[in-house]
Scaffold this active site. Structure first.
Site, PDB file in Angstrom:
ATOM      1  N   ASP A  64       6.311 -12.263   3.699  1.00  0.00           N
ATOM      2  CA  ASP A  64       5.268 -12.733   4.620  1.00  0.00           C
ATOM      3  C   ASP A  64       5.795 -13.847   5.514  1.00  0.00           C
ATOM      4  O   ASP A  64       5.504 -13.887   6.714  1.00  0.00           O
ATOM      5  CB  ASP A  64       4.056 -13.232   3.833  1.00  0.00           C
ATOM      6  CG  ASP A  64       3.438 -12.157   2.962  1.00  0.00           C
ATOM      7  OD1 ASP A  64       3.558 -10.969   3.315  1.00  0.00           O
ATOM      8  OD2 ASP A  64       2.840 -12.506   1.925  1.00  0.00           O
ATOM      9  N   GLN A  95       0.818  -1.211   0.000  1.00  0.00           N
ATOM     10  CA  GLN A  95       0.000   0.000   0.000  1.00  0.00           C
ATOM     11  C   GLN A  95       0.854   1.264   0.000  1.00  0.00           C
ATOM     12  O   GLN A  95       0.339   2.364  -0.236  1.00  0.00           O
ATOM     13  CB  GLN A  95      -0.957   0.014   1.191  1.00  0.00           C
ATOM     14  CG  GLN A  95      -1.924  -1.162   1.235  1.00  0.00           C
ATOM     15  CD  GLN A  95      -2.906  -1.174   0.074  1.00  0.00           C
ATOM     16  OE1 GLN A  95      -2.639  -0.658  -1.001  1.00  0.00           O
ATOM     17  NE2 GLN A  95      -4.056  -1.779   0.274  1.00  0.00           N
TER      18      GLN A  95
END
Length: 328
Positions: free
Chosen positions: A257, A173
């Protein structure tokens, strides 16, 4: 230990281009860009940052709580995550939208061109954390990963209001978000995660110097690719942790991740930041050696042997009492 992991839940469509994107790009014509690449294969895999982190935590023996929004097409994916020790009872199911899609092409130099369809993810802004906390208990950490921007802001603000310790992982983002979005997402975080490029975006878009960022977060963890990880804290020397050597670099999607999953697992075991970074690097290397973000399996003995080879027997002694894996 209660770990709430908020962020995207998606299906990944991963393709490989045998050449280099850079060979097809004309720098002074990028405003007229119109190119296509003939890919060699297509892999459809489970993904999404929050789901990937939860999968990693589950593989290390923890039971994370997944917080995000999906479509009604999530049933099979839910069953997969629950088999891997992920609590999916607080996942919001949209009545009108499909689960998000990530479409990514990697070239031979591991450069990526990707697009993301948000779908049901846009409804994550409707999720309140308190009912989840009432169900599972006070969280030790809430990690707020890339998601619907309004959902990220809502979760961050709720953490501040209710006193839930939160970890900021704005990740993808950052590329489109401006300073007005990024500043409230990271201010007050116990830990801020980014890679090296994202770190530059953070300082550029917030207008804050590195020192100013560090004055607003407890710890800044910056992944450096093959160079490992740097851990920064205000007024302290940086700590750099070496990466784990790869057997074969296959596909990089989801490596960050997995690193976050390992880092969080070590924190939940009461270990320090350096050990957390080492465990994160250990888990991350399993992802880069596979196609897909949730295709790896951890053998306890092999995992600890790899740990010893890179970080030594003391690290093994710290990890071994806590490590629970499906395979011996």
């Amino acid at each position: 230990m209660s770990l709430l992991v908020a962020g995207s839940i998606a299906t990944d469509h991963l393709m490989s281009f045998p050449g280099r994107f850079a060979d097809s790009l004309v720098v002074d014509q990028l405003d007229k860009l119109s190119v296509s690449f003939l890919v060699e294969d297509l892999e459809v895999r489970r993904g999404g940052c929050a789901a990937n982190i939860c999968f990693g935590l589950g593989n290390l023996g923890l039971r994370p709580v997944l917080v995000g929004a999906v479509g009604e097409d999530f049933a099979e994916y839910r069953a997969w995550l629950e088999r891997h020790n992920v609590d999916c009872d607080s996942v919001h199911v949209s009545e009108t939208r499909h689960t998000a899609r990530f479409v990514c092409t990697n070239d031979s130099a591991h450069a990526q061109i990707a697009s993301f369809y948000a779908g049901a993810m846009s409804e994550s802004r409707e999720i309140e954390l308190k009912p989840i906390v009432d169900r599972v208990g006070a969280p030790d950490f809430v990690i707020i990963g890339p998601d619907d921007p309004q959902g990220m802001l809502r979760h961050t603000e709720e953490c501040r209001q209710r006193g839930y310790p939160f970890l900021a992982d704005p990740s993808q983002q950052l590329a489109f978000g401006d300073g007005d979005l990024i500043r409230p997402l990271i201010d007050g975080a116990e830990i801020l995660f980014s890679n090296e490029y994202e770190a530059s975006l953070i300082t550029q878009k917030t207008g804050w110097s590195v020192e100013e960022v560090l004055s607003r977060v407890g710890t800044w963890v910056v992944t450096l690719g093959p160079a490992g990880v740097r851990i920064d804290r205000a007024g302290e020397e940086s700590v750099v942790v070496a990466a784990v050597p790869e057997i074969e670099k296959v596909e990089p999607t989801g490596v960050g991740d997995a690193f976050r999953a390992g880092f969080l697992a070590a924190l939940s075991w009461g270990l320090g930041h350096e050990r957390a970074a080492q465990l994160g690097c250990l888990l991350a290397v399993y992802v880069v050696e596979q196609v897909g973000t949730q295709e790896y399996e951890i053998s306890r003995s092999a995992f600890l042997a790899r740990c010893a080879a890179t970080y030594g027997d003391e690290a093994v002694a710290d990890f071994e009492p806590h490590l629970q894996t499906i395979r011996p």
